[in-house]
Design an enzyme around this catalytic site. Structure first.
Site, PDB file in Angstrom:
ATOM      1  N   HIS A  31       1.102  -1.060  -0.052  1.00  0.00           N
ATOM      2  CA  HIS A  31       0.387   0.368  -0.046  1.00  0.00           C
ATOM      3  C   HIS A  31       0.679   1.151   0.287  1.00  0.00           C
ATOM      4  O   HIS A  31       1.171   1.844   0.974  1.00  0.00           O
ATOM      5  CB  HIS A  31      -0.739  -0.700   1.089  1.00  0.00           C
ATOM      6  CG  HIS A  31      -1.810  -1.234   1.611  1.00  0.00           C
ATOM      7  ND1 HIS A  31      -1.382  -2.198   2.053  1.00  0.00           N
ATOM      8  CD2 HIS A  31      -3.094  -1.322   1.349  1.00  0.00           C
ATOM      9  CE1 HIS A  31      -2.083  -2.877   1.781  1.00  0.00           C
ATOM     10  NE2 HIS A  31      -3.469  -2.397   1.716  1.00  0.00           N
ATOM     11  N   HIS A 268      -4.094   3.047  -3.070  1.00  0.00           N
ATOM     12  CA  HIS A 268      -4.382   2.479  -2.105  1.00  0.00           C
ATOM     13  C   HIS A 268      -3.736   1.399  -1.604  1.00  0.00           C
ATOM     14  O   HIS A 268      -2.845   1.196  -0.980  1.00  0.00           O
ATOM     15  CB  HIS A 268      -5.451   2.324  -2.191  1.00  0.00           C
ATOM     16  CG  HIS A 268      -6.006   1.729  -0.304  1.00  0.00           C
ATOM     17  ND1 HIS A 268      -5.937   2.131   0.485  1.00  0.00           N
ATOM     18  CD2 HIS A 268      -6.392   0.297  -0.393  1.00  0.00           C
ATOM     19  CE1 HIS A 268      -6.025   1.702   1.721  1.00  0.00           C
ATOM     20  NE2 HIS A 268      -6.268   0.440   1.246  1.00  0.00           N
ATOM     21  N   GLU A 414     -17.757  -3.398  24.041  1.00  0.00           N
ATOM     22  CA  GLU A 414     -16.967  -5.210  24.081  1.00  0.00           C
ATOM     23  C   GLU A 414     -15.824  -4.939  23.804  1.00  0.00           C
ATOM     24  O   GLU A 414     -14.837  -5.333  23.711  1.00  0.00           O
ATOM     25  CB  GLU A 414     -18.480  -6.138  24.047  1.00  0.00           C
ATOM     26  CG  GLU A 414     -19.206  -6.842  24.961  1.00  0.00           C
ATOM     27  CD  GLU A 414     -20.363  -5.380  24.664  1.00  0.00           C
ATOM     28  OE1 GLU A 414     -20.556  -4.445  23.268  1.00  0.00           O
ATOM     29  OE2 GLU A 414     -21.659  -5.358  25.320  1.00  0.00           O
ATOM     30  N   HIS A 476     -29.296 -14.397  24.430  1.00  0.00           N
ATOM     31  CA  HIS A 476     -28.003 -14.325  25.129  1.00  0.00           C
ATOM     32  C   HIS A 476     -27.188 -16.119  25.264  1.00  0.00           C
ATOM     33  O   HIS A 476     -26.542 -15.800  26.713  1.00  0.00           O
ATOM     34  CB  HIS A 476     -28.641 -13.382  26.340  1.00  0.00           C
ATOM     35  CG  HIS A 476     -29.244 -12.307  26.584  1.00  0.00           C
ATOM     36  ND1 HIS A 476     -29.384 -11.574  25.402  1.00  0.00           N
ATOM     37  CD2 HIS A 476     -28.469 -11.136  26.869  1.00  0.00           C
ATOM     38  CE1 HIS A 476     -30.082 -10.704  25.142  1.00  0.00           C
ATOM     39  NE2 HIS A 476     -28.747 -10.056  26.822  1.00  0.00           N
TER      40      HIS A 476
END
Lengths: 664, 664
Positions: A31, A268, A414, A476
């Site tokens: 890159h 890129h 999280e 859950h």
């Protein structure tokens, strides 16, 4: 632009660009766009601000640099080489992206000295950087004394559009703003190009305003291609703002200097190609052969060696003074920064082996026993402290104004938490833990994988580890979660059955210096079982109920070990030779000798039954083709835990019935 | 407050509150806080705005409602019951969170009619809602005609602090702002309490400002507890803003009405307890027994039945007029909304079976063959269109101003993409696909799991499916990814070997009406192999190279099938009876009859070798204890793909050597 007209700074910046161009060109892969566009900001940062010692990349008070846009790693390798790190020679740069090289396709902390964190999966670096800044703030609060700032460094980041689109970066940035991490400074390489083309295609939000909303200090540099002083001014300004993290939005042109590809997605992620390299050389007036750094430029870069040595020498002197004034603190600082554990730390856990309750409460007891024994141990939950039972009692929260605190409030973030934990661990000096419900490991799986790949001691405390969590239902209830985590290389997954195994699990997690551990705990109460042991747990698997020449082996983990033991007892009463094996950690068990493994699971005994309230995926390895599995191969259901347990077959009767079936 | 003094609206709102309180109390489990606080905004929305027909929850032009804060599901069940849905009777509410009930612990679209999406894992609902709004915008652009607005509905969301902390919601919100989804209206129940306590602990950002940065229209309602007219005014205002999605920040008190617990984390996720329920009854002047809804309130709510019937009748009439004016379009609309496929759609794929290239390019050919055959088929990539090869050629982008477009630019937002895809599929009328590198399945795993749990036809197009991706290195090389996805219940994981298998995989993915499929494709070229077939692929596993009574079976998937075939050829030349089995989809294979499975993998033949460029995790199931696996049980490495392949043992020679070892 002829070389003669280039200032020394331009020469340096173009050195970065062409090392990157040439390496990508030789590898025919990589890159070039980011290094070409971000070379000026990198040069300014490393030349005027970054505190580092190339000859000691591990100097503890160095500034930390994170290239969150990890695909642009040739920028970082170029900087490491140019400023004199031994880890990246010019030959290493010529080996860019080749087997066994020090210059892999994305930056890897475990491969290349001077690379702080492993990036490439976008957004993670932002989270890592927040973790690094947290570590600095905490250690400074813990160890610095009036007149003795032995912990005093910045965390700098270069990130791109991709990072800013990722939710993990959003979560971490929100956390950093809340925590007022003033020594975190990020430079956003805003080049308006992502892989698919213009950011207009997908990303038109006002990034600066978003960071302001998070509580960051935001500045703009309109011309990041040429205006070095504005970059420098912005960094200086950012350093002055001590109660907010800083974002500097630096507008650049991706692939700057390439006459036909600059400002396009084409630059890129692919080599420029020979013709365009030539055109770029001409365009930037670059007369040097590939991989040749002009002497003047190298000389300027290599000033970093003396400067770094001086900086470290100064720090060493200051640390010596600190050590004289505060010998105990200095010794402790040295210990924690080396990642060493104090003598006898395990003793703190012994009392927990006598408790009897849910493993999440046993975990809480372990955490609170470890807290005084290991002052470097700290962490928290993603807004489930009272469910995960992860609060360290009597210890302050880590908050702006109380960075000495060790209880973290990660919020419902999280993934951000996982990335932050990795950064905290990689900083050194800390053993961090993070907690949520086991099923939400899915939310942070990319970060857990990076814990393993980066070889860090991060501890994931995951509670509510089966359908026994009950009424919250299938969204859950983990089913495939444990198997899917066992599949991750270099991650220890521990699912203890009772108090001794919980203690054993923490002993493993704390002792492992280069591997993360994920501990799965029950919501419900469990019984302490005769035959379990701390030592057995540390081997990953062991015999809990023995039978010399077993007709059948029942293998179980966690809360289901009790079912296995009861079933075995019933079958033994009928005269069957049944052995029960506890297998709290597959990975550790696999590391034992073949002899030990065969002693636990004799190959001759092919009648085997596994019992685990999770998917059967993976269990055939131990159960073989003649065995059977008591498992759940569908999503769970919303009902009280004991109802779920029974309906899904987790009863002593069903285990017995399955054993009988296998016995034939 | 005595009942006499309650307005009818207050009576209605308190009906919602007490149904929720009573249900949680009876279940001794659940989340009363959100329903108590958000009852006023829910009442205003359903009473004054929401377009729905309780007696036909599937009416296609209904407004969609998403409770992203899924733990507050008693709010939604209360609304469904009160407004007259047959799916939630008062007995169902009394069975809240019990085994087999229609009222599980979090809202599940597959359990309860009237529930649009499955929520609970926080933030997902925001992504789902963006997907629902995208679907509406697309179908409106595709089907509406001047004077005929047959698709014209809103997507409403109630979300909480938790959702707003999650990165998946951030990604989706950024996407929605970019796409200017004016018919998406979210009410943020801002009660300043999350599970661990005050949001001051972890979440102090300016949420409204952040949404403004995303390009949303943001309003504030200061008193969401009592000020119904302000709520209504804000919703009306939001509807007027047609070029921006709307966020209404509604300040409420969690657990409103509970004298001792309102405004605290204690009311978030646990029953109030008998005493506090009594105190709340007294405080709100509620004289009714548990589960009793005052007649006046019920009558008011149930007006929804006539109103809904009228709304649908009106639409039916308008649709009849549309059908008369545009019979083909009306038939097509009916077809796609029913999720039915046009006759002979598979024929479009046949030409692809004759191509030979990488499976990602074969996938591109399939996508582009399907595009004209299935106008409801649409999707895109998370900023990797040119790597994933997912662009539908000659078809416009889906953008503000071109909602008829079918090429999506999801940005570097994998998790958001997954949640959006789920919403698009759940809306009806679309078959969506989304793409990224296989390894980044980790970023959106929580959404993939919900695709499976929610039973939706979402297609995940995952390329660069092994270490053969090469130089990008271990952060980008999937190792455990495929095994970990196979572990998810109800997800089809397909890894085709060549052109026929790629076509077969798409046939499966499109045909599956109630399951998501995840397709793993190579970066590198593959050969078309004699013996592969579309039909075999659809069975999940089949014999590719036969041997009547095999001494050994080599089982492979994807690009490694060629190695298996070549190895078998070499061994056959030596007189060994070697069978090769292709196993592109374990889940489908497991669904075949025992007879078929035994015919492919005869139990008598225990000498088996698997070949897959991934972790061995799970393979023991097919390989057994006497077999061996050619696999990778460590992280990858940065080097050219062929180098990695060879170094990790993916050579014909190594497969042959492994076979010999197993043959003994």
């Amino acid at each position: 632009m002829a070389v003669a007209t280039q200032t020394l700074e331009q020469l340096c910046i173009n050195s970065i660009r062409f090392l990157s161009i040439d390496a990508v060109e030789k590898a025919k892969s990589g890159h070039p766009g980011l290094p070409m566009g971000a070379a000026p900001m990198a040069f300014v940062l490393w030349d005027r601000f970054l505190k580092f010692n190339p000859k000691n990349p591990k100097w503890v008070d160095r500034d930390r640099f994170v290239l969150s846009a990890g695909h642009g790693c040739m920028l970082q390798y170029s900087m490491l080489h140019l400023t004199g790190y031994d880890s990246v020679s010019i030959d290493d740069i010529k080996q860019f992206r080749q087997w066994g090289s020090k210059t892999p396709g994305h930056p890897e902390n475990f491969e290349t000295e001077g690379v702080e964190v492993t990036t490439g999966p976008l957004g993670q670096g932002v989270g890592n950087a927040v973790g690094l800044a947290i570590a600095e703030a905490h250690l400074a609060a813990r160890f610095n004394k009036p007149g003795h700032n032995i912990v005093d460094h910045y965390t700098y980041v270069i990130l791109g559009d991709g990072c800013n689109m990722e939710g993990v970066a959003s979560e971490a940035a929100s956390m950093a703003g809340h925590l007022k991490l003033g020594k975190l400074i990020m430079m956003y390489d805003s080049n308006s190009i992502s892989i698919d083309g213009s950011t207009d295609l997908a990303f038109t939000e006002d990034v600066g305003k978003r960071y302001e909303a998070y509580g960051w200090h935001v500045q703009y540099v309109a011309n990041g291609n040429d205006d070095l002083d504005s970059i420098a001014k912005a960094i200086a300004e950012a350093k002055k703002v001590t109660d907010k993290p800083s974002l500097i939005v630096v507008t650049t042109v991706i692939g700057y200097g390439s006459p036909n590809k600059a400002g396009t997605a084409g630059v890129h992620g692919a080599a420029l190609g020979g013709d365009e390299v030539t055109a770029t050389r001409n365009n930037l007036g670059w007369e040097y052969e590939p991989f040749v750094v002009p002497e003047d430029a190298l000389k300027r870069f290599r000033k970093a060696i003396d400067k770094g040595a001086e900086a470290e020498a100064d720090w060493n002197q200051r640390f010596a003074a600190y050590a004289q004034a505060y010998p105990a603190e200095a010794a402790e600082f040295t210990r924690v920064m080396a990642g060493e554990l104090p003598e006898g730390w395990q003793n703190a856990l012994e009392p927990v082996t006598h408790k009897e309750t849910s493993t999440r409460l046993l975990s809480e007891a372990c955490l609170n026993a470890l807290a005084p024994a290991l002052p470097e141990f700290l962490g928290g939950s993603a807004d489930l402290a009272h469910s995960n039972m992860t609060y360290l009692k009597g210890i302050p929260d880590f908050q702006a104004g109380s960075y000495e605190g060790r209880n973290f409030r990660f919020g419902v973030r999280e993934h951000g938490m996982g990335a932050v934990l990795n950064g905290m661990a990689l900083h050194g000096g800390l053993i961090p833990y993070g907690a949520t419900f086991l099923v939400f490991a899915d939310y942070m799986r990319a970060a857990i994988r990076l814990s393993a790949l980066s070889q860090v001691r991060v501890i994931y405390v995951m509670t509510h580890d089966s359908i026994m969590l009950g009424e919250d239902g299938p969204t859950h209830q983990p089913i495939e979660t444990i198997p899917s985590l066992r599949a991750i290389p270099d991650l220890l997954v521990l699912r203890p059955a009772d108090a001794k195994e919980t203690v054993g699990s923490y002993e493993v997690a704390i002792s492992e210096r280069k591997r993360p551990s994920l501990l799965a705990f029950t919501r419900q109460g469990v019984k302490n079982l005769p035959g379990t042991s701390v030592e057995g747990t540390k081997k990953g698997g062991y015999v809990v109920v023995d039978a010399a020449n077993p007709d059948l082996i029942v293998i179980a983990t966690g809360s289901e070990l009790e079912l296995a033991v009861k079933a075995a007892d019933a079958l033994k009463a009928e005269g069957k030779a049944v052995r029960v094996v506890s297998l709290p950690c597959w990975e550790l068990f696999e590391e034992q000798t073949q002899e030990y493994r065969d002693s636990v699971l004799p190959p001759a005994c092919k009648k085997r039954v596994s019992v685990e309230a999770a998917s059967s995926f993976g269990w055939h390895k131990y159960v073989g083709s003649e065995g059977a599995m008591v498992s759940i191969d569908r999503f769970g259901a919303s009902a009280p835990g004991p109802t779920c347990y029974e309906k899904f077959g987790f009863t002593v009767d069903n285990v017995i019935a399955t054993c009988r079936q296998v016995l034939g």
